[in-house]
Motif scaffolding. Sequence first.
Motif, PDB file in Angstrom:
ATOM      1  N   ARG A  55      -8.817 -57.762 -49.547  1.00  0.00           N
ATOM      2  CA  ARG A  55      -9.246 -57.407 -50.906  1.00  0.00           C
ATOM      3  C   ARG A  55     -10.001 -56.072 -50.882  1.00  0.00           C
ATOM      4  O   ARG A  55     -11.029 -55.890 -51.513  1.00  0.00           O
ATOM      5  CB  ARG A  55     -10.125 -58.514 -51.511  1.00  0.00           C
ATOM      6  CG  ARG A  55      -9.382 -59.811 -51.729  1.00  0.00           C
ATOM      7  CD  ARG A  55     -10.251 -60.864 -52.369  1.00  0.00           C
ATOM      8  NE  ARG A  55      -9.486 -62.071 -52.648  1.00  0.00           N
ATOM      9  CZ  ARG A  55      -8.786 -62.301 -53.750  1.00  0.00           C
ATOM     10  NH1 ARG A  55      -8.759 -61.387 -54.712  1.00  0.00           N
ATOM     11  NH2 ARG A  55      -8.116 -63.415 -53.919  1.00  0.00           N
ATOM     12  N   GLU A  56      -9.404 -55.166 -50.153  1.00  0.00           N
ATOM     13  CA  GLU A  56     -10.031 -53.855 -49.975  1.00  0.00           C
ATOM     14  C   GLU A  56      -8.964 -52.829 -49.616  1.00  0.00           C
ATOM     15  O   GLU A  56      -8.011 -53.141 -48.901  1.00  0.00           O
ATOM     16  CB  GLU A  56     -11.070 -53.935 -48.845  1.00  0.00           C
ATOM     17  CG  GLU A  56     -11.765 -52.618 -48.537  1.00  0.00           C
ATOM     18  CD  GLU A  56     -12.692 -52.729 -47.340  1.00  0.00           C
ATOM     19  OE1 GLU A  56     -12.438 -52.047 -46.325  1.00  0.00           O
ATOM     20  OE2 GLU A  56     -13.660 -53.512 -47.417  1.00  0.00           O
ATOM     21  N   GLY A  57      -9.130 -51.605 -50.123  1.00  0.00           N
ATOM     22  CA  GLY A  57      -8.198 -50.537 -49.819  1.00  0.00           C
ATOM     23  C   GLY A  57      -7.719 -49.861 -51.099  1.00  0.00           C
ATOM     24  O   GLY A  57      -7.849 -50.418 -52.187  1.00  0.00           O
ATOM     25  N   PRO A  58      -7.175 -48.659 -50.992  1.00  0.00           N
ATOM     26  CA  PRO A  58      -6.703 -47.930 -52.181  1.00  0.00           C
ATOM     27  C   PRO A  58      -5.681 -48.708 -52.992  1.00  0.00           C
ATOM     28  O   PRO A  58      -5.736 -48.742 -54.225  1.00  0.00           O
ATOM     29  CB  PRO A  58      -6.077 -46.664 -51.569  1.00  0.00           C
ATOM     30  CG  PRO A  58      -6.833 -46.462 -50.300  1.00  0.00           C
ATOM     31  CD  PRO A  58      -7.073 -47.846 -49.760  1.00  0.00           C
ATOM     32  N   CYS A  59      -4.738 -49.345 -52.326  1.00  0.00           N
ATOM     33  CA  CYS A  59      -3.698 -50.110 -53.008  1.00  0.00           C
ATOM     34  C   CYS A  59      -4.299 -51.272 -53.798  1.00  0.00           C
ATOM     35  O   CYS A  59      -3.935 -51.504 -54.949  1.00  0.00           O
ATOM     36  CB  CYS A  59      -2.709 -50.600 -51.954  1.00  0.00           C
ATOM     37  SG  CYS A  59      -1.946 -52.156 -52.208  1.00  0.00           S
ATOM     38  N   VAL A  69      -6.770 -43.536 -56.645  1.00  0.00           N
ATOM     39  CA  VAL A  69      -7.585 -43.490 -55.433  1.00  0.00           C
ATOM     40  C   VAL A  69      -6.900 -42.578 -54.426  1.00  0.00           C
ATOM     41  O   VAL A  69      -5.723 -42.759 -54.117  1.00  0.00           O
ATOM     42  CB  VAL A  69      -7.760 -44.885 -54.800  1.00  0.00           C
ATOM     43  CG1 VAL A  69      -8.671 -44.810 -53.574  1.00  0.00           C
ATOM     44  CG2 VAL A  69      -8.327 -45.866 -55.814  1.00  0.00           C
ATOM     45  N   LEU A  70      -7.638 -41.588 -53.909  1.00  0.00           N
ATOM     46  CA  LEU A  70      -7.118 -40.685 -52.883  1.00  0.00           C
ATOM     47  C   LEU A  70      -8.057 -40.708 -51.684  1.00  0.00           C
ATOM     48  O   LEU A  70      -9.257 -40.480 -51.831  1.00  0.00           O
ATOM     49  CB  LEU A  70      -6.975 -39.263 -53.425  1.00  0.00           C
ATOM     50  CG  LEU A  70      -6.316 -38.231 -52.486  1.00  0.00           C
ATOM     51  CD1 LEU A  70      -5.654 -37.125 -53.302  1.00  0.00           C
ATOM     52  CD2 LEU A  70      -7.322 -37.607 -51.519  1.00  0.00           C
ATOM     53  N   VAL A  71      -7.506 -40.982 -50.522  1.00  0.00           N
ATOM     54  CA  VAL A  71      -8.293 -40.993 -49.285  1.00  0.00           C
ATOM     55  C   VAL A  71      -7.556 -40.147 -48.261  1.00  0.00           C
ATOM     56  O   VAL A  71      -6.428 -40.472 -47.869  1.00  0.00           O
ATOM     57  CB  VAL A  71      -8.477 -42.427 -48.740  1.00  0.00           C
ATOM     58  CG1 VAL A  71      -9.302 -42.392 -47.458  1.00  0.00           C
ATOM     59  CG2 VAL A  71      -9.136 -43.315 -49.777  1.00  0.00           C
ATOM     60  N   ASN A  72      -8.174 -39.060 -47.811  1.00  0.00           N
ATOM     61  CA  ASN A  72      -7.517 -38.161 -46.880  1.00  0.00           C
ATOM     62  C   ASN A  72      -7.853 -38.435 -45.419  1.00  0.00           C
ATOM     63  O   ASN A  72      -7.336 -37.770 -44.526  1.00  0.00           O
ATOM     64  CB  ASN A  72      -7.846 -36.703 -47.221  1.00  0.00           C
ATOM     65  CG  ASN A  72      -6.713 -36.036 -47.995  1.00  0.00           C
ATOM     66  OD1 ASN A  72      -5.543 -36.283 -47.729  1.00  0.00           O
ATOM     67  ND2 ASN A  72      -7.065 -35.194 -48.952  1.00  0.00           N
TER      68      ASN A  72
END
Length: 206
Positions: A55-59, A69-72
């Motif tokens: 239950r965690e993460g950009p998706c 949500v953008l994570v580089n």
Amino acid sequence: MRDAALESLTISAVANIPGVDFASVTLRHADQSIETIAATDALAEQTDSIQYKLREGPCYAAVTTDRLVLVNDVATSPDFPRYGPSAAGLGVGSQVAIQLLHDGEQAGLNLYAYQTDVFDRSTIQLAELFATQAGAVLEYAVQVEQLSEALHTRTDIGISIGILMERYGIDRNQAFAFLVRSSQDRNIKIRVLAHQLIDGTFASLS
């Protein structure tokens, strides 16, 4: 039809958005269950699954709270301390997730890259275009499903009216009136009564 169209769209996203290596589409149903309904490969499905489980993460964020949500650098993201190391272990470097729709069911377009620091403003602009297309596919699929259900319901009611007419020697209007009255008396939808008449489970007609 819907899933095939979305799978083609994810493949096209990988081919046309610079830096994207694999992609998927997530759907969260009205009952809060979440599933991947289109993916370019097994790694996309596996990475999605980790986010559902944690239950965690950009998706996961894109189908619950956030529009984009953008994570580089997934491995070091302070927003996803449990998911980040797991994703990095699978080879994920960067990730973008965009929410597609917000109407009882929510969906998200997920774009993944093996490298870190590969996504920028132009990536977002292209991703938005693909997200718009994916949203349109989902909306069209819902409309087709609703139309199909309505047609089946109408057909079933027509068949049940025919059964009543033949069994009791009454006309179409009387048969339909019987269905309506029975529906009200038993607090059951007409389409349910129609199914019961067709399959022979309708209790004692009177």
